[in-house]
Design a protein around this motif. Structure first.
Motif, PDB file in Angstrom:
ATOM      1  N   SER A 255     -25.218  37.411  50.887  1.00 25.96           N
ATOM      2  CA  SER A 255     -26.060  36.453  49.891  1.00 25.96           C
ATOM      3  C   SER A 255     -27.673  37.015  50.052  1.00 25.96           C
ATOM      4  CB  SER A 255     -25.866  35.114  50.219  1.00 25.96           C
ATOM      5  OG  SER A 255     -26.252  34.828  51.571  1.00 25.96           O
ATOM      6  N   ASP A 256     -28.300  36.887  49.162  1.00 24.38           N
ATOM      7  CA  ASP A 256     -29.695  37.427  49.214  1.00 24.38           C
ATOM      8  C   ASP A 256     -30.628  36.253  48.263  1.00 24.38           C
ATOM      9  OD1 ASP A 256     -32.262  38.118  48.965  1.00 24.38           O
ATOM     10  OD2 ASP A 256     -31.913  40.288  48.869  1.00 24.38           O
ATOM     11  N   THR A 257     -31.159  35.348  48.556  1.00 29.43           N
ATOM     12  CA  THR A 257     -31.747  34.458  47.780  1.00 29.43           C
ATOM     13  C   THR A 257     -32.885  35.026  47.082  1.00 29.43           C
ATOM     14  OG1 THR A 257     -33.048  33.662  49.512  1.00 29.43           O
ATOM     15  CG2 THR A 257     -31.052  32.285  49.182  1.00 29.43           C
ATOM     16  N   ASP A 258     -33.470  35.972  47.538  1.00 28.86           N
ATOM     17  CA  ASP A 258     -34.662  36.557  46.759  1.00 28.86           C
ATOM     18  C   ASP A 258     -34.475  37.604  45.802  1.00 28.86           C
ATOM     19  OD1 ASP A 258     -36.587  35.052  48.206  1.00 28.86           O
ATOM     20  OD2 ASP A 258     -36.717  36.526  49.792  1.00 28.86           O
ATOM     21  N   SER A 259     -33.107  37.681  45.453  1.00 27.74           N
ATOM     22  CA  SER A 259     -32.846  38.677  44.588  1.00 27.74           C
ATOM     23  C   SER A 259     -31.660  38.261  43.446  1.00 27.74           C
ATOM     24  CB  SER A 259     -31.795  40.091  45.187  1.00 27.74           C
ATOM     25  OG  SER A 259     -32.731  40.326  46.322  1.00 27.74           O
ATOM     26  N   PHE A 260     -31.499  39.020  42.517  1.00 29.71           N
ATOM     27  CA  PHE A 260     -30.417  38.743  41.511  1.00 29.71           C
ATOM     28  C   PHE A 260     -29.295  39.813  41.720  1.00 29.71           C
ATOM     29  CE2 PHE A 260     -34.090  36.394  39.745  1.00 29.71           C
ATOM     30  CZ  PHE A 260     -33.311  35.174  39.140  1.00 29.71           C
ATOM     31  N   PHE A 261     -28.363  39.347  41.245  1.00 28.92           N
ATOM     32  CA  PHE A 261     -26.864  40.378  41.385  1.00 28.92           C
ATOM     33  C   PHE A 261     -26.533  40.573  39.794  1.00 28.92           C
ATOM     34  CE2 PHE A 261     -26.993  38.703  45.594  1.00 28.92           C
ATOM     35  CZ  PHE A 261     -26.882  40.027  46.276  1.00 28.92           C
ATOM     36  N   VAL A 262     -26.218  41.850  39.584  1.00 24.19           N
ATOM     37  CA  VAL A 262     -26.031  41.983  38.091  1.00 24.19           C
ATOM     38  C   VAL A 262     -24.671  42.872  38.157  1.00 24.19           C
ATOM     39  CG1 VAL A 262     -26.451  43.790  36.028  1.00 24.19           C
ATOM     40  CG2 VAL A 262     -28.337  42.704  37.315  1.00 24.19           C
ATOM     41  N   ASN A 263     -23.893  42.281  37.183  1.00 27.20           N
ATOM     42  CA  ASN A 263     -22.244  42.624  36.845  1.00 27.20           C
ATOM     43  C   ASN A 263     -22.397  43.493  35.587  1.00 27.20           C
ATOM     44  OD1 ASN A 263     -21.292  41.430  39.076  1.00 27.20           O
ATOM     45  ND2 ASN A 263     -20.552  39.871  37.903  1.00 27.20           N
ATOM     46  N   VAL A 264     -21.850  44.429  35.463  1.00 31.76           N
ATOM     47  CA  VAL A 264     -21.492  44.914  34.126  1.00 31.76           C
ATOM     48  C   VAL A 264     -20.358  44.035  33.590  1.00 31.76           C
ATOM     49  CG1 VAL A 264     -20.493  47.031  32.998  1.00 31.76           C
ATOM     50  CG2 VAL A 264     -22.227  47.330  34.633  1.00 31.76           C
ATOM     51  N   GLY A 265     -20.365  43.765  32.214  1.00 33.74           N
ATOM     52  CA  GLY A 265     -19.149  43.070  31.660  1.00 33.74           C
ATOM     53  C   GLY A 265     -18.280  43.885  30.738  1.00 33.74           C
ATOM     54  N   ASP A 266     -17.041  43.342  30.430  1.00 35.61           N
ATOM     55  CA  ASP A 266     -16.405  44.278  29.498  1.00 35.61           C
ATOM     56  C   ASP A 266     -17.147  44.583  28.201  1.00 35.61           C
ATOM     57  OD1 ASP A 266     -14.337  43.388  31.267  1.00 35.61           O
ATOM     58  OD2 ASP A 266     -13.354  42.162  29.879  1.00 35.61           O
ATOM     59  N   ALA A 267     -17.918  44.070  27.645  1.00 38.28           N
ATOM     60  CA  ALA A 267     -18.351  44.498  26.311  1.00 38.28           C
ATOM     61  C   ALA A 267     -19.178  45.696  26.660  1.00 38.28           C
ATOM     62  CB  ALA A 267     -19.316  43.340  25.751  1.00 38.28           C
ATOM     63  N   LEU A 268     -20.166  45.958  27.874  1.00 33.66           N
ATOM     64  CA  LEU A 268     -20.576  46.711  28.256  1.00 33.66           C
ATOM     65  C   LEU A 268     -19.893  48.110  28.543  1.00 33.66           C
ATOM     66  CD1 LEU A 268     -23.682  48.004  28.341  1.00 33.66           C
ATOM     67  CD2 LEU A 268     -23.879  47.326  30.394  1.00 33.66           C
ATOM     68  N   GLN A 269     -18.780  47.748  29.103  1.00 32.16           N
ATOM     69  CA  GLN A 269     -17.940  48.988  29.505  1.00 32.16           C
ATOM     70  C   GLN A 269     -17.338  49.572  28.166  1.00 32.16           C
ATOM     71  OE1 GLN A 269     -14.796  48.509  32.454  1.00 32.16           O
ATOM     72  NE2 GLN A 269     -13.102  49.299  31.223  1.00 32.16           N
ATOM     73  N   VAL A 270     -17.093  48.987  27.163  1.00 31.59           N
ATOM     74  CA  VAL A 270     -16.712  49.337  25.972  1.00 31.59           C
ATOM     75  C   VAL A 270     -17.669  50.048  25.346  1.00 31.59           C
ATOM     76  CG1 VAL A 270     -16.015  48.700  23.408  1.00 31.59           C
ATOM     77  CG2 VAL A 270     -15.077  47.607  25.235  1.00 31.59           C
ATOM     78  N   LEU A 271     -19.103  49.537  25.194  1.00 26.18           N
ATOM     79  CA  LEU A 271     -20.205  50.353  24.426  1.00 26.18           C
ATOM     80  C   LEU A 271     -20.414  51.484  25.033  1.00 26.18           C
ATOM     81  CD1 LEU A 271     -22.439  47.192  23.753  1.00 26.18           C
ATOM     82  CD2 LEU A 271     -21.537  48.567  22.227  1.00 26.18           C
ATOM     83  N   THR A 272     -20.142  51.614  26.345  1.00 25.30           N
ATOM     84  CA  THR A 272     -20.432  52.927  27.138  1.00 25.30           C
ATOM     85  C   THR A 272     -19.294  53.761  27.230  1.00 25.30           C
ATOM     86  OG1 THR A 272     -19.986  51.883  29.343  1.00 25.30           O
ATOM     87  CG2 THR A 272     -22.444  51.812  28.515  1.00 25.30           C
ATOM     88  N   ASN A 273     -18.260  53.431  26.399  1.00 21.66           N
ATOM     89  CA  ASN A 273     -16.872  54.182  26.476  1.00 21.66           C
ATOM     90  C   ASN A 273     -16.233  54.358  27.816  1.00 21.66           C
ATOM     91  OD1 ASN A 273     -15.021  55.499  25.027  1.00 21.66           O
ATOM     92  ND2 ASN A 273     -15.817  57.544  25.199  1.00 21.66           N
ATOM     93  N   GLY A 274     -16.566  53.331  28.646  1.00 18.70           N
ATOM     94  CA  GLY A 274     -15.838  53.240  30.047  1.00 18.70           C
ATOM     95  C   GLY A 274     -16.791  53.967  31.105  1.00 18.70           C
ATOM     96  N   ARG A 275     -17.961  54.548  30.585  1.00 22.05           N
ATOM     97  CA  ARG A 275     -18.792  55.213  31.482  1.00 22.05           C
ATOM     98  C   ARG A 275     -19.483  53.985  32.596  1.00 22.05           C
ATOM     99  NH1 ARG A 275     -23.555  59.528  30.475  1.00 22.05           N
ATOM    100  NH2 ARG A 275     -24.398  59.111  32.309  1.00 22.05           N
ATOM    101  N   PHE A 276     -19.665  52.977  32.223  1.00 21.28           N
ATOM    102  CA  PHE A 276     -20.112  51.836  33.063  1.00 21.28           C
ATOM    103  C   PHE A 276     -18.959  50.970  33.125  1.00 21.28           C
ATOM    104  CE2 PHE A 276     -24.956  51.339  31.891  1.00 21.28           C
ATOM    105  CZ  PHE A 276     -25.297  52.570  32.510  1.00 21.28           C
TER     106      PHE A 276
END
Ligand SMILES: O=C(O)CCC(=O)C(=O)O
Ligand SMILES: [Fe+2]
Length: 359
Positions: A255-276
């Motif tokens: 955990s790190d209370t000073d940071s944010f964590f980013v997840n790639v979601g399904d919609a972005l996997q589709v838009l990037t043709n599976g690259r992300f």
């Protein structure tokens, strides 16, 4: 209050995941403050690399004021400390007229029998920059509770939080487009900023384990990928988040209370043709301390037609991994699935499915 039967509680204490996952040695990290200066190209490359490798990274230098983060954490903690009746009243106020997933819930995740050692508030995010419900959450806190536990104050605070986090999310989405070498830097941002964007805010509270659960690792939030384009998470100082690496091993994210964590979601996997990669993740409860997390999910409008971006398909010799579908179609299909299901399988093209079967 939701009362679980013995069998249901056993499902939460999954025997298969009793061993603690080792920590992720090097969490990919992007300092957004460098993106505002001469380090922009390097930050864009780092974002794209992390999205390809893990579908996950940590954001520092994000500019969301620390006191705001602390106030949201304190208010969430106070909200979940309210009597069960008050939390359930809040649920009734944020529920959509035709039903739907919004409101307060305990132990039950989605409508298909998934259970977790968690209670949560799920709120729709409106286009005007405000979060949450169009109506005030009712219910006065007990006199001893801090003012911010009042559901109305809490709602206002979450509005402020969403406005700040959405701004930062847009910077991250622009860096993703740049890192992919796309000319249209706003291709992802536009979807999240659209007046009808299907964005949400989830506030999760993982209660401390009970006496009889000591020693076991409980499933707080079972393994899944997030459906939307992007998820941006901040938690208190209690660990529990785990992600699955490409080789199928699970690792714990400190955990790190000073940071944010980013997840790639399904919609972005589709838009990037599976690259992300839409990252598979879960929360395991092994600490006696409660975990509180707040997640902004940036999603496209329901009418939006999603398909791999042509520029990215060209780079793969014209091979399209997903067919076109609307976000509404995806959601209809996803609501029929269990949390852990691969919800994108249904939208894969025949060539992608054949490639997956032989790999
Ligand atoms: O609560 C967390 O830390 C993560 C929960 C999660 O993955 C979700 O709400 O989608
Ligand atoms: Fe998630």
């Amino acid at each position: 209050m939701v009362v679980l039967s013995k069998g249901e509680l056993e499902q939460i204490a999954l025997p298969g995941v009793q061993r603690a996952a080792p920590p992720l040695a090097a969490v990919p990290e992007v300092d957004l403050s460098t993106a505002a200066t001469s380090g922009r190209a390097a930050a864009a490359r780092a974002v794209a690399r992390a999205c390809e490798e893990h579908g996950f990274f940590k954001v520092t230098g994000h500019g969301v004021p620390r006191p705001l983060l602390a106030r949201v954490e304190a208010a969430a903690t106070a909200f979940f400390a309210l009597p069960q009746r008050e939390k359930e009243k809040a649920a009734a106020a944020v529920a959509a007229p035709g039903g739907g997933p919004f409101g307060y819930n305990s132990k039950r995740i989605g409508g298909n029998g998934d259970l977790g050692w968690v209670e949560y508030l799920l709120l729709g995010v409106t286009a005007a920059g405000a979060a949450a419900a169009p109506v005030a959450l009712p219910g006065a806190p007990p006199p001893s509770a801090p003012a911010e536990a009042s559901p109305c104050c809490f709602r206002d605070l979450l509005d402020e939080y969403v406005a700040a986090v959405r701004r930062m999310t847009c910077t991250v989405l622009e860096l993703m487009a740049e890192g992919l070498g796309l000319e249209d830097r706003g291709v992802f941002t536009r979807l999240v900023l659209d007046g009808d964007s299907d964005s949400m805010l989830r506030v999760n509270h993982y209660p401390p384990k009970q006496q009889q659960q000591q020693g076991s690792r409980l499933t707080g939030f079972g393994e899944h990928t997030d459906p939307q384009i992007i998820s941006v998470l901040r938690s208190n100082a209690t660990a529990g988040l785990e992600i699955e690496l490409r080789d199928g091993t699970w690792v714990a994210v400190p955990s790190d209370t000073d940071s944010f964590f980013v997840n790639v979601g399904d919609a972005l996997q589709v838009l990037t043709n599976g690259r992300f990669r839409s990252v598979r993740h879960r929360v395991m409860v092994s600490s006696a301390r409660p975990r509180v997390s707040v997640i902004f999910f940036g999603g496209p409008p329901p009418r939006e037609r999603l398909a791999p971006l042509p520029g990215l398909v060209d780079r793969e010799g014209g091979r399209r991994r997903y067919r076109e579908f609307t976000w509404r179609e995806y959601k209809t299909s996803a609501y029929r699935t269990k949390l852990a299901d691969n919800r994108l399988g249904y939208f894969e093209t025949a060539t992608a499915a054949a490639a997956a079967a032989t790999s």
